[in-house]
Write a protein that holds these residues in place. Sequence first.
Motif, mmCIF file in Angstrom:
data_model
loop_
_atom_site.group_PDB
_atom_site.id
_atom_site.type_symbol
_atom_site.label_atom_id
_atom_site.label_comp_id
_atom_site.label_asym_id
_atom_site.label_seq_id
_atom_site.Cartn_x
_atom_site.Cartn_y
_atom_site.Cartn_z
ATOM 1 N N CYS A 685 38.592 34.728 46.231
ATOM 2 C CA CYS A 685 37.484 35.641 46.502
ATOM 3 C C CYS A 685 36.396 35.490 45.438
ATOM 4 O O CYS A 685 36.553 34.762 44.452
ATOM 5 C CB CYS A 685 37.984 37.086 46.567
ATOM 6 S SG CYS A 685 38.269 37.851 44.953
ATOM 7 N N SER A 686 35.306 36.225 45.635
ATOM 8 C CA SER A 686 34.165 36.102 44.721
ATOM 9 C C SER A 686 34.467 36.649 43.328
ATOM 10 O O SER A 686 33.709 36.428 42.400
ATOM 11 C CB SER A 686 32.951 36.836 45.311
ATOM 12 O OG SER A 686 33.293 38.170 45.644
ATOM 13 N N PHE A 687 35.609 37.357 43.168
ATOM 14 C CA PHE A 687 36.020 37.847 41.857
ATOM 15 C C PHE A 687 37.070 36.943 41.217
ATOM 16 O O PHE A 687 37.660 37.290 40.196
ATOM 17 C CB PHE A 687 36.574 39.276 41.972
ATOM 18 C CG PHE A 687 35.533 40.290 42.337
ATOM 19 C CD1 PHE A 687 34.654 40.794 41.391
ATOM 20 C CD2 PHE A 687 35.401 40.716 43.649
ATOM 21 C CE1 PHE A 687 33.690 41.728 41.730
ATOM 22 C CE2 PHE A 687 34.440 41.649 43.989
ATOM 23 C CZ PHE A 687 33.571 42.150 43.038
ATOM 24 N N GLY A 688 37.336 35.786 41.847
ATOM 25 C CA GLY A 688 38.250 34.818 41.274
ATOM 26 C C GLY A 688 39.718 35.120 41.490
ATOM 27 O O GLY A 688 40.565 34.612 40.751
ATOM 28 N N ILE A 689 40.051 35.946 42.516
ATOM 29 C CA ILE A 689 41.443 36.317 42.785
ATOM 30 C C ILE A 689 41.941 35.518 43.983
ATOM 31 O O ILE A 689 41.290 35.476 45.033
ATOM 32 C CB ILE A 689 41.572 37.826 43.045
ATOM 33 C CG1 ILE A 689 41.084 38.606 41.818
ATOM 34 C CG2 ILE A 689 43.001 38.209 43.393
ATOM 35 C CD1 ILE A 689 41.043 40.105 42.022
ATOM 36 N N LEU A 690 43.097 34.877 43.834
ATOM 37 C CA LEU A 690 43.683 34.054 44.876
ATOM 38 C C LEU A 690 44.183 34.941 46.023
ATOM 39 O O LEU A 690 44.969 35.863 45.809
ATOM 40 C CB LEU A 690 44.842 33.230 44.300
ATOM 41 C CG LEU A 690 45.602 32.331 45.286
ATOM 42 C CD1 LEU A 690 44.700 31.226 45.808
ATOM 43 C CD2 LEU A 690 46.841 31.741 44.612
ATOM 44 N N ASN A 691 43.693 34.654 47.243
ATOM 45 C CA ASN A 691 44.077 35.410 48.448
ATOM 46 C C ASN A 691 43.963 36.919 48.233
ATOM 47 O O ASN A 691 44.868 37.685 48.547
ATOM 48 C CB ASN A 691 45.501 35.049 48.878
ATOM 49 C CG ASN A 691 45.614 33.588 49.294
ATOM 50 O OD1 ASN A 691 44.653 32.996 49.776
ATOM 51 N ND2 ASN A 691 46.776 33.004 49.103
ATOM 52 N N CYS A 692 42.824 37.327 47.698
ATOM 53 C CA CYS A 692 42.596 38.727 47.339
ATOM 54 C C CYS A 692 42.636 39.621 48.580
ATOM 55 O O CYS A 692 41.892 39.382 49.539
ATOM 56 C CB CYS A 692 41.240 38.876 46.647
ATOM 57 S SG CYS A 692 40.820 40.581 46.241
ATOM 58 N N PRO A 693 43.488 40.653 48.601
ATOM 59 C CA PRO A 693 43.568 41.512 49.779
ATOM 60 C C PRO A 693 42.380 42.448 49.923
ATOM 61 O O PRO A 693 42.132 42.969 50.998
ATOM 62 C CB PRO A 693 44.867 42.301 49.548
ATOM 63 C CG PRO A 693 45.023 42.341 48.068
ATOM 64 C CD PRO A 693 44.467 41.035 47.563
ATOM 65 N N ASN A 694 41.625 42.673 48.854
ATOM 66 C CA ASN A 694 40.507 43.612 48.899
ATOM 67 C C ASN A 694 39.166 42.954 49.169
ATOM 68 O O ASN A 694 38.203 43.629 49.549
ATOM 69 C CB ASN A 694 40.414 44.391 47.581
ATOM 70 C CG ASN A 694 41.557 45.358 47.411
ATOM 71 O OD1 ASN A 694 42.171 45.761 48.386
ATOM 72 N ND2 ASN A 694 41.859 45.723 46.177
ATOM 73 N N HIS A 695 39.057 41.642 48.941
ATOM 74 C CA HIS A 695 37.777 40.949 49.138
ATOM 75 C C HIS A 695 38.011 39.662 49.943
ATOM 76 O O HIS A 695 37.886 38.567 49.416
ATOM 77 C CB HIS A 695 37.114 40.614 47.795
ATOM 78 C CG HIS A 695 36.979 41.780 46.875
ATOM 79 N ND1 HIS A 695 37.845 41.997 45.829
ATOM 80 C CD2 HIS A 695 36.105 42.810 46.873
ATOM 81 C CE1 HIS A 695 37.484 43.114 45.196
ATOM 82 N NE2 HIS A 695 36.429 43.618 45.819
ATOM 83 N N PRO A 696 38.343 39.798 51.232
ATOM 84 C CA PRO A 696 38.640 38.602 52.041
ATOM 85 C C PRO A 696 37.371 37.956 52.582
ATOM 86 O O PRO A 696 37.225 37.773 53.793
ATOM 87 C CB PRO A 696 39.521 39.172 53.149
ATOM 88 C CG PRO A 696 39.023 40.564 53.321
ATOM 89 C CD PRO A 696 38.567 41.034 51.970
ATOM 90 N N PHE A 697 36.441 37.652 51.701
ATOM 91 C CA PHE A 697 35.200 37.020 52.129
ATOM 92 C C PHE A 697 34.595 36.274 50.944
ATOM 93 O O PHE A 697 34.909 36.553 49.788
ATOM 94 C CB PHE A 697 34.213 38.068 52.665
ATOM 95 C CG PHE A 697 34.124 39.307 51.820
ATOM 96 C CD1 PHE A 697 33.372 39.336 50.660
ATOM 97 C CD2 PHE A 697 34.829 40.444 52.179
ATOM 98 C CE1 PHE A 697 33.304 40.472 49.880
ATOM 99 C CE2 PHE A 697 34.766 41.594 51.393
ATOM 100 C CZ PHE A 697 33.997 41.616 50.257
ATOM 101 N N GLY A 698 33.705 35.361 51.233
ATOM 102 C CA GLY A 698 33.017 34.615 50.170
ATOM 103 C C GLY A 698 33.971 33.761 49.370
ATOM 104 O O GLY A 698 35.030 33.343 49.817
ATOM 105 N N GLY A 699 33.607 33.479 48.129
ATOM 106 C CA GLY A 699 34.486 32.749 47.229
ATOM 107 C C GLY A 699 34.539 31.265 47.517
ATOM 108 O O GLY A 699 33.555 30.659 47.938
ATOM 109 N N SER A 700 35.737 30.650 47.278
ATOM 110 C CA SER A 700 35.854 29.199 47.368
ATOM 111 C C SER A 700 37.268 28.809 47.745
ATOM 112 O O SER A 700 38.158 29.654 47.856
ATOM 113 C CB SER A 700 35.485 28.572 46.017
ATOM 114 O OG SER A 700 36.364 29.060 45.004
#
Length: 814
Positions: A685-700
């Motif tokens: 996610c855009s906060f650098g968390i792998l498979n983040c359950p709270n931010h399932p958008f953006g990132g890389s």
Amino acid sequence: MRNAFRIIIFNLMLLLFSGNLYARTGTDSLEALLKNFEYYSLKKSASLLFVHFDKTVYTKNEQVWFSGYMLSPNQEGVNHEALSVVLIRDANHQIIMQDKFAMASGLAFGNILLSDSIAPGNYHFIAYTNVLNKEGKPLDVFSQAITIKAPTEQTFNATMRVLDTANRFVGPLSVLVNVRYKDDRPINNARLTYTLGNEKKILVKTDDMGQCIISIPREKLGGDTSSLLQANIRVDKESQNISLGLPVVKSAIKIGFYPEGGNLAAGLTNTIGWEAKTILGQPLKLTAVLYKDDKPFETINTSAYGIGRFKILPLTGSKYYIKLKTNIPGADSVYALPQALPGKIQLSVVNALCADSVRVLLSSALMQSVSVIVHNYTEVFGRTEQRVSKKPTLLKIALTDLPKGLSTITVLDSLERPLAERIFFAHYGPSTGVSITSERQQYNTREKVNLKFKLKRDTSGNRVSGFVSIACVQENRIEKAKQTDIESYIYFNHNLEALPPSPQGRAYNDKAYLEDILLVKGWRKYKWDELLQTTAADTAQANKTLNFTGAVTYYGKPLKKPLSLTLLRDSIAGLVFTDSTGKFELTPRELFVQQDHKVMMITNGKAMENYAISLNDPYLPLNRELSQQQKFVTVAYSSTEQSTEALKLNGFENAINLKGVEIRGSSTLNGLNSALKNTCGDYVCSFGILNCPNHPFGGSIPEKNKQYRSVIGGRLETVIYTGCKEVENKHLQILKGIYMAKEFYGSDYAQYSPAEPEYFSTIYWNHGVAINSEEETAISFYASDVTGPFRVIVQGFSDKDLVYGEHSFSVKKP
């Protein structure tokens, strides 16, 4: 829960009333009738599907959390293994999203990420399991209305307004569309595509004033659902939907009269329920004048939910009708009451919501012998004969052994023909409630909230155990008219169909509303004439299971001998074998995968490039069929103007913080662009968390052997990503699997507190909580940066009854 909904068989029903009591037993007619009940109970599906959604108002890029409960008795050969969940746009019945989720022991849990491109408007989720009846239809279909609103300010607003306000317009009907920027500047050349009913889309554009007029030919306003005008308005890359119910040439009001017991009995005082609604199904609050032989003699009313009642002593030969006092087109029509008939039985229930007994009044202008039976269309609980006359006879029926829920009193003549019928609710009262407590009623943003839950003992003081799902959501994300609770739905909506919304929101607690509903609706799921025609041949169960099917061909031709296929799912490999012609079948369990992961099939053997795999998803045609069959009523007739402004969340705090997030590309999976995920479905996610359950958008896309933070057991831990083992072979078939439950992870601000605000409207969800009446169950979670009131909703079942509970608290800035 299965025991709570099992058909209960007992030996004695006590019937006490003023008059002699004698039972008819052992006769051929009685035995034949009991056989009919036995066959009818086997013919009718006992499946009860309920789905608890966390809220009713969502925005795009937001998670939908839900729990599915199949509340049905044990049925041999019925194995519910998958729950299909489909999102449908009300305006055009278009399927927006469709996924499948694993079910075991009648329980299914899941979540759906609403697409980035989804437009604000009214939608419905429909859900059903993989088991079909012998006609190929789902055993039960659940429907939940939701609203999707714009999470941020829209660049423009659009309104639609009916210009012709006269009761009787001449020529075509004119509808003005006005499209303007937020600063009230008109928008010219805005593209507007509209449909009326099932007609093809028509494209128009706005003029320099930002307006256009839609002209509706008079002959197209026919008085049915075709009078719903639906439009999509596009300005640059932004689009919005709007719908408007139009006036009609024919009567726009449907009036129904429902004499208690079924017939209008001449010479006796009758209670009559009446219902008023639009042609689109919306209830109407109206006043009317009742006429006898063209002379007015009483004023009657319907409530906010469109139902009223009045008493009348009709005479044979007299004519009774009503005239409405309203300006709605066509309302000056005369609505005739049913004809009063001599010799009919008058059946009246004192209170249809009963605790331990029900009181019934029977009368007839002509003295006659009748049979009275108490049943629920699957089991007969008691039967007696009685002579009735013009003097009312009071029957007091003890309900000791009846199951909780709807039951029926049917009066029969000597030939077992029904003369009158009335439904009532046995053992109405507080359900197995749940106590919910918090240490205080107000919290600060990002502060820890501690709650405790405990079931209440049953009315006999016995221990109660249950299984529930718990949601804590922002108060303004729950619309009263669209909220569905498990008690109201299972006990009333499921059987009575298409009920108007209760003014209180939760129908089960609204006694006045339920008394009116039971007077006018009847038990739609069951019919007496259908019961009498049921035979043993109708009871043969031929349930079908929705399985994926496929075929393997070699150079485009059927195989001549069996072949094995490798099935890959979540790094697990298995084998699937075809028959001698290349056909194969996949059960639901063979497709279970983690959320958003895929299933891959590869042919085995030599020269794999010469083989081809074809697959058939049996849910897709059924989803299309069900989406077209649904009847959605979301537009109020009385409004002559609608605006897209109503579909915007007011206040930035009410939105998810998505600013700065841009999703590119055309290929998406549940709203996440596939370019941001690898084949295994992993992302950062855009906060650098792998498979983040709270931010399932953006990132890389995560990089192999690189360290990331990841949510493990509710805590942020540092992990090394080992990479995704992608299948290199291009000769394969890839399909979406049946998703297993994914855990909800709320933010833990004691571990990590981002500087950016987090506007989450659902701050807690748990789909599998075991609770009981002996000890408290404690949970804790953190409030987000959203302020204002929040509501905790608990839904599920216990070994005694259904479970529902609510609790409220508020969040403020420190």
